[in-house]
Design a protein around this motif. Sequence first.
Motif, short mmCIF file in Angstrom:
data_model
loop_
_atom_site.label_atom_id
_atom_site.label_comp_id
_atom_site.label_asym_id
_atom_site.label_seq_id
_atom_site.Cartn_x
_atom_site.Cartn_y
_atom_site.Cartn_z
N PRO A 1 0.84 -1.21 0.00
CA PRO A 1 0.00 0.00 0.00
C PRO A 1 0.88 1.26 0.00
O PRO A 1 1.79 1.38 0.79
N LEU A 2 0.61 2.16 -0.93
CA LEU A 2 1.38 3.40 -1.03
C LEU A 2 0.63 4.59 -0.45
O LEU A 2 1.23 5.53 0.06
N LEU A 3 -0.69 4.56 -0.59
CA LEU A 3 -1.49 5.73 -0.19
C LEU A 3 -2.90 5.25 0.13
O LEU A 3 -3.49 4.50 -0.65
N VAL B 1 -16.30 6.62 1.74
CA VAL B 1 -15.44 7.00 0.62
C VAL B 1 -14.04 6.45 0.90
O VAL B 1 -13.49 6.67 1.98
N SER B 2 -13.52 5.73 -0.07
CA SER B 2 -12.14 5.27 0.10
C SER B 2 -11.37 5.36 -1.20
O SER B 2 -11.95 5.29 -2.30
N PHE B 3 -10.07 5.57 -1.05
CA PHE B 3 -9.18 5.68 -2.21
C PHE B 3 -7.85 5.09 -1.78
O PHE B 3 -7.31 5.46 -0.76
N GLN B 4 -7.36 4.16 -2.58
CA GLN B 4 -6.12 3.49 -2.18
C GLN B 4 -5.25 3.25 -3.41
O GLN B 4 -5.75 2.90 -4.48
N ILE C 1 -5.10 1.03 -8.40
CA ILE C 1 -5.86 2.10 -7.75
C ILE C 1 -7.24 1.53 -7.41
O ILE C 1 -7.92 1.00 -8.28
N LYS C 2 -7.60 1.60 -6.13
CA LYS C 2 -8.91 1.09 -5.70
C LYS C 2 -9.71 2.24 -5.11
O LYS C 2 -9.17 3.02 -4.32
N SER C 3 -10.95 2.34 -5.51
CA SER C 3 -11.78 3.41 -4.93
C SER C 3 -13.17 2.87 -4.63
O SER C 3 -13.61 1.88 -5.22
N SER C 4 -13.82 3.53 -3.71
CA SER C 4 -15.19 3.16 -3.37
C SER C 4 -15.92 4.43 -2.94
O SER C 4 -15.38 5.22 -2.15
#
Lengths: 178, 125
Positions: free
Chosen positions: A17-19, A79-82, A92-95
């Motif tokens: 995981p970077l961010l 809300v998530s962003f990874q 890149i994963k987002s929700s």
Amino acid sequence: MSILDIDIYQNKMTILPLLTYRNNNIDYNTVSNLLTQLWTILDKYDINVSNKKKIYSVATECLENIYKHSEFIEKEDSVSFQVNLLNNSIEIKSSNPININKILPICERIEFLKGLNNNSIKQLYLHKIKKRGISNKGGAGLGLILMVRKAEGKIDFRTETINKFVSSLVLTINISFT
Amino acid sequence: MKDLRIEGTKYTPEIIFDCTNKHFSISGNSRPENADAFFKEVFNWFEINGEEVMKLDAVGLIIDLEYFNSSSSKQILNILYKLEYLNPNNTVIKWYYDDEDEEILDAGKEFEEVTSLSFEFHKKR
């Protein structure tokens, strides 16, 4: 990112995981801060400028979509962003929560875009920037096309029901840098 | 004719449209929160100064962008369309890109495809 983290990655750890961002909403300052952090992090890896720009571009469109089109709900971490480092690619994963009336057309749109070859998606992008107006939220509706294009179709999605009005759209986008 | 000068920020480009000195440029980064609102000033300037732009014997628009998002690309294309309408024969787009930055170079080539304007591509290093 510590030296230890980089060592773990070099020793073939699959996902680093970077961010990560999780909250129940996102504002534009946070979008900007996340993008600044991402650029700084990417600078630490041996990724050429073009690929870095591709990753940054997908992250930008992804975060702007979340910022402009999410429904606000009182749910922790809705809300998530990874951003994750995989072997030779960035994930890149987002929700984010979206009105259920809007989510099905978005999913259908992603499926359609994934089915296009490189030239078709380029032609569609050019057609859209020539013809399409700007939405009242300031987006040109091009973000999704650009994300699929830069990721060369490597984008997956699923939906999760939150309540009878809102579902989460979960995106996973993979951008190769080899 | 009043020149247009918009100062650049970390996320918005510097824009200079200076008819007196024939200096036209868009540079920096373009990721405004609302691209439509940000670029409105440029299109207002064209509304007021369009006739003057038509009379210029040379319009060299420098585009030197590090990054622009999808909604900015639409606005940049609309600026090119304005120049294509007002002064197609005397306009040259001077597109700058970093040596290794194929993303920016390709974006310039795509703008070239969808307009009839002349483009020059300049490698920065």
